[in-house]
Design a protein around this motif. Structure first.
Motif, mmCIF file in Angstrom:
data_model
loop_
_atom_site.group_PDB
_atom_site.id
_atom_site.type_symbol
_atom_site.label_atom_id
_atom_site.label_comp_id
_atom_site.label_asym_id
_atom_site.label_seq_id
_atom_site.Cartn_x
_atom_site.Cartn_y
_atom_site.Cartn_z
ATOM 1 N N LEU B 59 -6.156 -14.476 -11.980
ATOM 2 C CA LEU B 59 -6.069 -13.011 -11.963
ATOM 3 C C LEU B 59 -7.257 -12.422 -11.209
ATOM 4 N N LEU B 60 -8.471 -12.941 -11.493
ATOM 5 C CA LEU B 60 -9.669 -12.438 -10.803
ATOM 6 C C LEU B 60 -9.538 -12.647 -9.295
ATOM 7 N N GLY B 61 -9.109 -13.855 -8.902
ATOM 8 C CA GLY B 61 -8.932 -14.145 -7.475
ATOM 9 C C GLY B 61 -7.962 -13.177 -6.827
ATOM 10 N N ALA B 62 -6.832 -12.940 -7.513
ATOM 11 C CA ALA B 62 -5.800 -12.035 -6.979
ATOM 12 C C ALA B 62 -6.371 -10.628 -6.803
ATOM 13 N N ILE B 63 -7.125 -10.144 -7.823
ATOM 14 C CA ILE B 63 -7.665 -8.781 -7.759
ATOM 15 C C ILE B 63 -8.695 -8.655 -6.640
ATOM 16 N N VAL B 64 -9.566 -9.666 -6.515
ATOM 17 C CA VAL B 64 -10.617 -9.604 -5.486
ATOM 18 C C VAL B 64 -9.982 -9.575 -4.083
ATOM 19 N N ILE B 65 -8.972 -10.429 -3.862
ATOM 20 C CA ILE B 65 -8.272 -10.426 -2.572
ATOM 21 C C ILE B 65 -7.607 -9.061 -2.354
ATOM 22 N N GLY B 66 -6.969 -8.545 -3.413
ATOM 23 C CA GLY B 66 -6.309 -7.235 -3.334
ATOM 24 C C GLY B 66 -7.290 -6.119 -3.018
ATOM 25 N N LEU B 67 -8.466 -6.156 -3.660
ATOM 26 C CA LEU B 67 -9.492 -5.129 -3.421
ATOM 27 C C LEU B 67 -9.972 -5.160 -1.970
ATOM 28 N N ALA B 68 -10.270 -6.367 -1.470
ATOM 29 C CA ALA B 68 -10.783 -6.493 -0.103
ATOM 30 C C ALA B 68 -9.749 -5.975 0.905
ATOM 31 N N TYR B 69 -8.499 -6.399 0.716
ATOM 32 C CA TYR B 69 -7.440 -5.974 1.638
ATOM 33 C C TYR B 69 -7.208 -4.466 1.565
ATOM 34 N N THR B 70 -7.192 -3.914 0.340
ATOM 35 C CA THR B 70 -6.919 -2.486 0.174
ATOM 36 C C THR B 70 -8.052 -1.643 0.760
ATOM 37 N N LEU B 71 -9.287 -2.124 0.604
ATOM 38 C CA LEU B 71 -10.434 -1.420 1.182
ATOM 39 C C LEU B 71 -10.303 -1.368 2.709
ATOM 40 N N PHE B 72 -9.952 -2.512 3.291
ATOM 41 C CA PHE B 72 -9.756 -2.611 4.744
ATOM 42 C C PHE B 72 -8.664 -1.646 5.215
ATOM 43 N N GLN B 73 -7.526 -1.642 4.499
ATOM 44 C CA GLN B 73 -6.406 -0.774 4.882
ATOM 45 C C GLN B 73 -6.740 0.702 4.665
ATOM 46 N N THR B 74 -7.515 0.994 3.598
ATOM 47 C CA THR B 74 -7.909 2.381 3.337
ATOM 48 C C THR B 74 -8.782 2.898 4.485
ATOM 49 N N ALA B 75 -9.719 2.055 4.943
ATOM 50 C CA ALA B 75 -10.589 2.445 6.064
ATOM 51 C C ALA B 75 -9.749 2.743 7.304
ATOM 52 N N LEU B 76 -8.782 1.864 7.603
ATOM 53 C CA LEU B 76 -7.909 2.063 8.775
ATOM 54 C C LEU B 76 -7.109 3.358 8.630
ATOM 55 N N THR B 77 -6.616 3.641 7.400
ATOM 56 C CA THR B 77 -5.790 4.831 7.199
ATOM 57 C C THR B 77 -6.635 6.103 7.290
ATOM 58 N N ILE B 78 -7.884 6.048 6.792
ATOM 59 C CA ILE B 78 -8.786 7.206 6.930
ATOM 60 C C ILE B 78 -9.013 7.493 8.415
ATOM 61 N N PHE B 79 -9.203 6.435 9.192
ATOM 62 C CA PHE B 79 -9.374 6.596 10.649
ATOM 63 C C PHE B 79 -8.132 7.242 11.264
ATOM 64 N N LEU B 80 -6.948 6.774 10.831
ATOM 65 C CA LEU B 80 -5.679 7.324 11.349
ATOM 66 C C LEU B 80 -5.529 8.796 10.988
ATOM 67 N N VAL B 81 -5.847 9.142 9.727
ATOM 68 C CA VAL B 81 -5.703 10.528 9.268
ATOM 69 C C VAL B 81 -6.679 11.442 10.008
ATOM 70 N N SER B 82 -7.922 10.971 10.202
ATOM 71 C CA SER B 82 -8.943 11.856 10.769
ATOM 72 C C SER B 82 -8.833 11.991 12.281
ATOM 73 N N THR B 83 -8.386 10.924 12.976
ATOM 74 C CA THR B 83 -8.327 11.004 14.438
ATOM 75 C C THR B 83 -6.898 11.104 14.971
ATOM 76 N N GLY B 84 -5.911 10.718 14.160
ATOM 77 C CA GLY B 84 -4.525 10.713 14.625
ATOM 78 C C GLY B 84 -4.178 9.488 15.452
ATOM 79 N N ASN B 85 -5.155 8.593 15.669
ATOM 80 C CA ASN B 85 -4.898 7.361 16.433
ATOM 81 C C ASN B 85 -4.849 6.157 15.507
ATOM 82 N N ARG B 86 -3.913 5.256 15.801
ATOM 83 C CA ARG B 86 -3.802 4.035 15.005
ATOM 84 C C ARG B 86 -4.533 2.906 15.720
ATOM 85 N N ILE B 87 -5.479 2.259 15.029
ATOM 86 C CA ILE B 87 -6.193 1.121 15.625
ATOM 87 C C ILE B 87 -5.216 -0.048 15.778
ATOM 88 N N GLY B 88 -5.136 -0.606 16.975
ATOM 89 C CA GLY B 88 -4.316 -1.801 17.176
ATOM 90 C C GLY B 88 -2.884 -1.517 17.609
#
Lengths: 168, 168
Positions: B59-88
Protein backbone atom coordinates in the motif's frame (compact mmCIF):
# COMPACT_ATOMS: atom_id res chain seq x y z
CA UNK A 1 -11.49 -7.26 -43.88
CA UNK A 2 -11.19 -3.55 -43.19
CA UNK A 3 -12.26 -2.52 -39.71
CA UNK A 4 -15.73 -0.96 -39.58
CA UNK A 5 -16.02 2.80 -38.97
CA UNK A 6 -15.12 4.22 -35.53
CA UNK A 7 -13.19 1.13 -34.50
CA UNK A 8 -9.46 1.59 -34.15
CA UNK A 9 -8.63 -2.05 -33.43
CA UNK A 10 -9.54 -5.05 -35.63
CA UNK A 11 -12.58 -6.92 -34.23
CA UNK A 12 -10.68 -10.21 -34.64
CA UNK A 13 -7.93 -9.02 -32.27
CA UNK A 14 -10.58 -7.66 -29.91
CA UNK A 15 -12.39 -11.03 -29.97
CA UNK A 16 -9.16 -12.93 -29.30
CA UNK A 17 -8.43 -10.83 -26.19
CA UNK A 18 -11.99 -11.35 -24.91
CA UNK A 19 -11.67 -15.13 -25.34
CA UNK A 20 -8.30 -15.16 -23.53
CA UNK A 21 -9.88 -13.17 -20.65
CA UNK A 22 -12.75 -15.63 -20.47
CA UNK A 23 -10.51 -18.73 -20.49
CA UNK A 24 -8.26 -17.35 -17.71
CA UNK A 25 -11.23 -16.46 -15.52
CA UNK A 26 -12.95 -19.81 -16.16
CA UNK A 27 -9.90 -21.85 -15.11
CA UNK A 28 -9.41 -19.50 -12.14
CA UNK A 29 -12.96 -20.01 -10.85
CA UNK A 30 -12.72 -23.80 -11.24
CA UNK A 31 -9.47 -23.92 -9.23
CA UNK A 32 -10.92 -21.58 -6.60
CA UNK A 33 -14.22 -23.37 -5.93
CA UNK A 34 -12.65 -26.84 -5.86
CA UNK A 35 -10.03 -25.75 -3.32
CA UNK A 36 -10.61 -27.39 0.05
CA UNK A 37 -8.41 -28.59 2.86
CA UNK A 38 -9.45 -31.23 5.40
CA UNK A 39 -7.57 -31.62 8.65
CA UNK A 40 -8.10 -34.89 10.50
CA UNK A 41 -8.19 -34.56 14.25
CA UNK A 42 -9.29 -36.73 17.17
CA UNK A 43 -12.49 -34.71 17.37
CA UNK A 44 -13.45 -35.30 13.73
CA UNK A 45 -12.52 -33.72 10.41
CA UNK A 46 -12.15 -29.95 10.16
CA UNK A 47 -12.78 -28.77 6.62
CA UNK A 48 -11.42 -25.44 5.33
CA UNK A 49 -13.00 -23.98 2.20
CA UNK A 50 -12.23 -20.83 0.23
CA UNK A 51 -15.53 -19.38 1.52
CA UNK A 52 -13.98 -19.24 5.01
CA UNK A 53 -11.97 -16.19 3.89
CA UNK A 54 -13.45 -12.78 3.04
CA UNK A 55 -10.73 -12.09 0.47
CA UNK A 56 -11.42 -15.33 -1.48
CA UNK A 57 -15.16 -14.67 -1.42
CA UNK A 58 -14.49 -11.23 -2.92
CA UNK A 59 -12.21 -12.88 -5.50
CA UNK A 60 -15.02 -15.27 -6.45
CA UNK A 61 -17.45 -12.35 -6.82
CA UNK A 62 -14.99 -10.44 -8.99
CA UNK A 63 -14.36 -13.46 -11.24
CA UNK A 64 -18.09 -14.27 -11.65
CA UNK A 65 -18.88 -10.65 -12.60
CA UNK A 66 -15.88 -10.69 -14.96
CA UNK A 67 -17.01 -13.97 -16.57
CA UNK A 68 -20.60 -12.74 -17.14
CA UNK A 69 -19.44 -9.44 -18.64
CA UNK A 70 -16.76 -11.07 -20.83
CA UNK A 71 -19.24 -13.66 -22.13
CA UNK A 72 -21.67 -10.85 -23.05
CA UNK A 73 -18.92 -8.85 -24.81
CA UNK A 74 -17.61 -11.96 -26.58
CA UNK A 75 -21.08 -12.65 -27.99
CA UNK A 76 -21.36 -9.03 -29.23
CA UNK A 77 -17.88 -9.21 -30.80
CA UNK A 78 -18.67 -12.52 -32.55
CA UNK A 79 -21.78 -10.83 -33.99
CA UNK A 80 -19.61 -7.87 -35.13
CA UNK A 81 -17.00 -10.13 -36.73
CA UNK A 82 -19.54 -12.33 -38.51
CA UNK A 83 -21.94 -9.65 -39.78
CA UNK A 84 -19.76 -6.49 -39.78
CA UNK A 85 -22.52 -4.64 -37.89
CA UNK A 86 -22.15 -3.33 -34.35
CA UNK A 87 -25.21 -3.81 -32.13
CA UNK A 88 -26.20 -0.47 -30.56
CA UNK A 89 -23.93 1.74 -32.70
CA UNK A 90 -21.87 4.54 -31.14
CA UNK A 91 -23.80 4.45 -27.85
CA UNK A 92 -22.48 0.92 -27.38
CA UNK A 93 -18.91 2.18 -27.77
CA UNK A 94 -19.43 4.40 -24.71
CA UNK A 95 -20.87 1.45 -22.81
CA UNK A 96 -17.89 -0.71 -23.83
CA UNK A 97 -15.50 1.98 -22.62
CA UNK A 98 -17.04 2.34 -19.15
CA UNK A 99 -17.86 -1.37 -18.82
CA UNK A 100 -14.34 -2.49 -19.71
CA UNK A 101 -12.88 0.07 -17.33
CA UNK A 102 -15.05 -0.97 -14.38
CA UNK A 103 -14.58 -4.71 -14.99
CA UNK A 104 -10.80 -4.35 -15.24
CA UNK A 105 -10.80 -2.54 -11.87
CA UNK A 106 -13.05 -5.24 -10.35
CA UNK A 107 -10.66 -7.99 -11.51
CA UNK A 108 -7.55 -6.05 -10.38
CA UNK A 109 -8.99 -5.50 -6.89
CA UNK A 110 -10.16 -9.15 -6.66
CA UNK A 111 -6.67 -10.45 -7.42
CA UNK A 112 -5.00 -7.85 -5.16
CA UNK A 113 -7.28 -8.50 -2.16
CA UNK A 114 -6.64 -12.23 -2.47
CA UNK A 115 -2.85 -11.87 -2.88
CA UNK A 116 -2.70 -9.33 -0.04
CA UNK A 117 -4.45 -11.67 2.34
CA UNK A 118 -2.58 -14.84 1.29
CA UNK A 119 0.90 -13.28 1.53
CA UNK A 120 0.44 -12.23 5.18
CA UNK A 121 -1.57 -15.35 6.07
CA UNK A 122 1.27 -17.60 4.90
CA UNK A 123 3.48 -16.32 7.71
CA UNK A 124 0.90 -17.24 10.35
CA UNK A 125 0.32 -20.87 9.43
CA UNK A 126 2.40 -24.01 9.50
CA UNK A 127 3.71 -24.35 5.93
CA UNK A 128 5.29 -27.72 6.69
CA UNK A 129 1.76 -29.19 6.72
CA UNK A 130 1.45 -30.28 3.09
CA UNK A 131 -2.36 -29.89 3.18
CA UNK A 132 -2.20 -26.22 4.20
CA UNK A 133 0.58 -25.57 1.71
CA UNK A 134 -1.44 -27.15 -1.11
CA UNK A 135 -4.53 -25.12 -0.16
CA UNK A 136 -2.59 -21.84 -0.27
CA UNK A 137 -0.78 -22.80 -3.49
CA UNK A 138 -4.10 -23.52 -5.21
CA UNK A 139 -5.45 -20.18 -3.94
CA UNK A 140 -2.35 -18.49 -5.38
CA UNK A 141 -2.90 -20.27 -8.71
CA UNK A 142 -6.52 -19.07 -8.89
CA UNK A 143 -5.40 -15.53 -7.98
CA UNK A 144 -2.62 -15.55 -10.59
CA UNK A 145 -5.08 -16.60 -13.30
CA UNK A 146 -7.45 -13.82 -12.23
CA UNK A 147 -4.49 -11.40 -12.50
CA UNK A 148 -3.79 -12.70 -16.02
CA UNK A 149 -7.50 -12.27 -16.84
CA UNK A 150 -7.24 -8.70 -15.52
CA UNK A 151 -4.29 -7.98 -17.85
CA UNK A 152 -6.32 -9.11 -20.88
CA UNK A 153 -9.32 -7.09 -19.58
CA UNK A 154 -7.01 -4.04 -19.30
CA UNK A 155 -5.98 -4.54 -22.95
CA UNK A 156 -9.70 -4.65 -23.92
CA UNK A 157 -10.13 -1.44 -21.93
CA UNK A 158 -7.32 0.24 -23.91
CA UNK A 159 -8.90 -0.93 -27.18
CA UNK A 160 -12.32 0.44 -26.20
CA UNK A 161 -10.74 3.81 -25.29
CA UNK A 162 -9.18 3.94 -28.78
CA UNK A 163 -12.61 3.22 -30.29
CA UNK A 164 -14.36 6.07 -28.42
CA UNK A 165 -16.16 8.49 -30.73
CA UNK A 166 -14.09 11.71 -30.74
CA UNK A 167 -15.36 14.56 -28.57
CA UNK A 168 -14.37 18.27 -28.63
CA UNK B 1 -11.64 30.08 -21.44
CA UNK B 2 -12.21 27.62 -24.28
CA UNK B 3 -10.34 24.35 -23.93
CA UNK B 4 -7.24 24.11 -26.14
CA UNK B 5 -7.35 21.80 -29.19
CA UNK B 6 -7.52 18.02 -28.65
CA UNK B 7 -8.62 18.33 -25.04
CA UNK B 8 -12.16 17.20 -24.34
CA UNK B 9 -12.25 18.22 -20.67
CA UNK B 10 -11.50 21.71 -19.30
CA UNK B 11 -7.96 21.87 -17.86
CA UNK B 12 -9.39 23.53 -14.73
CA UNK B 13 -11.57 20.48 -14.00
CA UNK B 14 -8.64 18.20 -14.80
CA UNK B 15 -6.42 20.17 -12.39
CA UNK B 16 -9.02 20.02 -9.64
CA UNK B 17 -9.25 16.21 -9.90
CA UNK B 18 -5.43 15.91 -9.80
CA UNK B 19 -5.28 18.08 -6.66
CA UNK B 20 -8.02 16.00 -4.96
CA UNK B 21 -6.09 12.81 -5.82
CA UNK B 22 -2.91 14.29 -4.38
CA UNK B 23 -4.58 15.47 -1.13
CA UNK B 24 -6.23 12.06 -0.51
CA UNK B 25 -2.95 10.20 -1.08
CA UNK B 26 -0.97 12.64 1.07
CA UNK B 27 -3.30 12.26 4.08
CA UNK B 28 -3.37 8.48 3.49
CA UNK B 29 0.43 8.16 3.58
CA UNK B 30 0.69 10.32 6.74
CA UNK B 31 -1.88 8.14 8.56
CA UNK B 32 -0.16 4.96 7.33
CA UNK B 33 3.43 5.77 8.31
CA UNK B 34 2.49 7.16 11.74
CA UNK B 35 0.46 4.04 12.59
CA UNK B 36 2.14 2.03 15.34
CA UNK B 37 0.95 -0.16 18.17
CA UNK B 38 2.99 -0.89 21.30
CA UNK B 39 2.08 -3.81 23.52
CA UNK B 40 3.55 -3.73 27.03
CA UNK B 41 4.54 -7.10 28.38
CA UNK B 42 6.70 -8.38 31.23
CA UNK B 43 9.48 -9.08 28.74
CA UNK B 44 9.57 -5.51 27.38
CA UNK B 45 7.57 -3.55 24.85
CA UNK B 46 6.57 -5.19 21.58
CA UNK B 47 6.11 -2.61 18.84
CA UNK B 48 3.98 -3.34 15.78
CA UNK B 49 4.44 -1.10 12.73
CA UNK B 50 2.71 -1.07 9.35
CA UNK B 51 5.98 -2.36 7.84
CA UNK B 52 5.38 -5.68 9.64
CA UNK B 53 2.71 -6.50 7.05
CA UNK B 54 3.38 -7.20 3.38
CA UNK B 55 0.03 -5.73 2.36
CA UNK B 56 0.65 -2.39 4.09
CA UNK B 57 4.13 -2.18 2.60
CA UNK B 58 2.60 -2.67 -0.85
CA UNK B 59 0.00 0.00 0.00
CA UNK B 60 2.82 2.42 0.91
CA UNK B 61 4.60 1.68 -2.38
CA UNK B 62 1.38 2.24 -4.35
CA UNK B 63 0.68 5.57 -2.58
CA UNK B 64 4.24 6.87 -3.01
CA UNK B 65 4.19 6.05 -6.75
CA UNK B 66 0.72 7.64 -7.00
CA UNK B 67 1.89 10.79 -5.18
CA UNK B 68 4.97 11.23 -7.39
CA UNK B 69 2.98 10.74 -10.59
CA UNK B 70 0.11 13.00 -9.47
CA UNK B 71 2.54 15.75 -8.46
CA UNK B 72 4.18 15.55 -11.90
CA UNK B 73 0.81 15.67 -13.68
CA UNK B 74 -0.43 18.52 -11.46
CA UNK B 75 2.65 20.59 -12.38
CA UNK B 76 2.03 19.93 -16.10
CA UNK B 77 -1.67 20.85 -15.75
CA UNK B 78 -0.86 24.09 -13.86
CA UNK B 79 1.47 24.98 -16.75
CA UNK B 80 -1.33 24.19 -19.25
CA UNK B 81 -3.90 26.26 -17.33
CA UNK B 82 -1.61 29.26 -16.86
CA UNK B 83 -0.06 29.41 -20.35
CA UNK B 84 -2.61 27.55 -22.50
CA UNK B 85 0.22 25.44 -23.98
CA UNK B 86 0.59 21.71 -23.47
CA UNK B 87 4.17 20.50 -22.88
CA UNK B 88 5.01 17.68 -25.30
CA UNK B 89 1.95 18.09 -27.56
CA UNK B 90 -0.05 15.06 -28.76
CA UNK B 91 2.64 12.57 -27.74
CA UNK B 92 2.04 13.70 -24.15
CA UNK B 93 -1.66 12.85 -24.48
CA UNK B 94 -0.71 9.23 -25.18
CA UNK B 95 1.61 9.25 -22.17
CA UNK B 96 -1.16 10.72 -19.98
CA UNK B 97 -3.54 7.99 -21.15
CA UNK B 98 -1.25 5.07 -20.34
CA UNK B 99 0.19 6.72 -17.22
CA UNK B 100 -3.24 7.49 -15.73
CA UNK B 101 -4.40 3.97 -16.50
CA UNK B 102 -1.41 2.27 -14.87
CA UNK B 103 -1.43 4.56 -11.80
CA UNK B 104 -5.16 4.01 -11.25
CA UNK B 105 -4.57 0.22 -11.34
CA UNK B 106 -1.63 0.57 -8.93
CA UNK B 107 -3.77 2.54 -6.44
CA UNK B 108 -6.74 0.15 -6.82
CA UNK B 109 -4.56 -2.89 -6.12
CA UNK B 110 -2.83 -1.13 -3.20
CA UNK B 111 -6.14 -0.39 -1.50
CA UNK B 112 -7.56 -3.86 -2.31
CA UNK B 113 -4.52 -5.76 -1.01
CA UNK B 114 -4.63 -3.78 2.22
CA UNK B 115 -8.40 -4.18 2.71
CA UNK B 116 -8.21 -7.89 1.81
CA UNK B 117 -5.55 -8.54 4.42
CA UNK B 118 -7.13 -6.37 7.16
CA UNK B 119 -10.61 -7.87 6.84
CA UNK B 120 -9.43 -11.45 7.41
CA UNK B 121 -6.79 -10.40 9.96
CA UNK B 122 -9.45 -8.72 12.12
CA UNK B 123 -11.05 -12.09 12.82
CA UNK B 124 -7.76 -13.53 14.11
CA UNK B 125 -6.89 -10.88 16.68
CA UNK B 126 -8.38 -9.74 19.97
CA UNK B 127 -10.48 -6.71 19.01
CA UNK B 128 -11.30 -5.98 22.65
CA UNK B 129 -7.70 -4.74 23.03
CA UNK B 130 -8.17 -1.03 22.27
CA UNK B 131 -4.57 -0.70 21.01
CA UNK B 132 -5.01 -3.40 18.34
CA UNK B 133 -8.39 -2.00 17.38
CA UNK B 134 -6.96 1.50 16.98
CA UNK B 135 -4.07 0.18 14.86
CA UNK B 136 -6.46 -1.64 12.51
CA UNK B 137 -8.86 1.33 12.37
CA UNK B 138 -6.03 3.68 11.37
CA UNK B 139 -4.92 1.17 8.72
CA UNK B 140 -8.51 1.10 7.44
CA UNK B 141 -8.58 4.92 7.35
CA UNK B 142 -5.35 5.03 5.31
CA UNK B 143 -6.72 2.37 2.95
CA UNK B 144 -10.05 4.20 2.52
CA UNK B 145 -8.25 7.43 1.60
CA UNK B 146 -6.14 5.51 -0.93
CA UNK B 147 -9.39 4.11 -2.35
CA UNK B 148 -10.78 7.66 -2.62
CA UNK B 149 -7.52 8.73 -4.28
CA UNK B 150 -7.96 5.82 -6.72
CA UNK B 151 -11.50 7.01 -7.60
CA UNK B 152 -10.16 10.48 -8.50
CA UNK B 153 -7.29 8.86 -10.42
CA UNK B 154 -9.87 6.76 -12.33
CA UNK B 155 -11.71 9.99 -13.25
CA UNK B 156 -8.41 11.45 -14.52
CA UNK B 157 -7.96 8.25 -16.52
CA UNK B 158 -11.42 8.69 -18.12
CA UNK B 159 -10.57 12.32 -18.97
CA UNK B 160 -7.27 11.35 -20.58
CA UNK B 161 -9.06 8.68 -22.68
CA UNK B 162 -11.46 11.37 -23.94
CA UNK B 163 -8.47 13.55 -24.86
CA UNK B 164 -6.77 10.82 -26.92
CA UNK B 165 -6.03 11.91 -30.50
CA UNK B 166 -8.48 10.01 -32.74
CA UNK B 167 -7.11 6.97 -34.55
CA UNK B 168 -8.49 5.11 -37.58
Amino acid sequence: MAPPPSTAVSPIVSLLVRILTFVCLLISVIILITNTYTERSDYGDVKTKFTDFHAYRYLLGAIVIGLAYTLFQTALTIFLVSTGNRIGGDGMLQLDFYGDKVISYVLATGAAASFGMTQDFKRLVDRSDSGVDKFLSKADAATSLCLLGFLFAAISSIFSAFSLPKRA
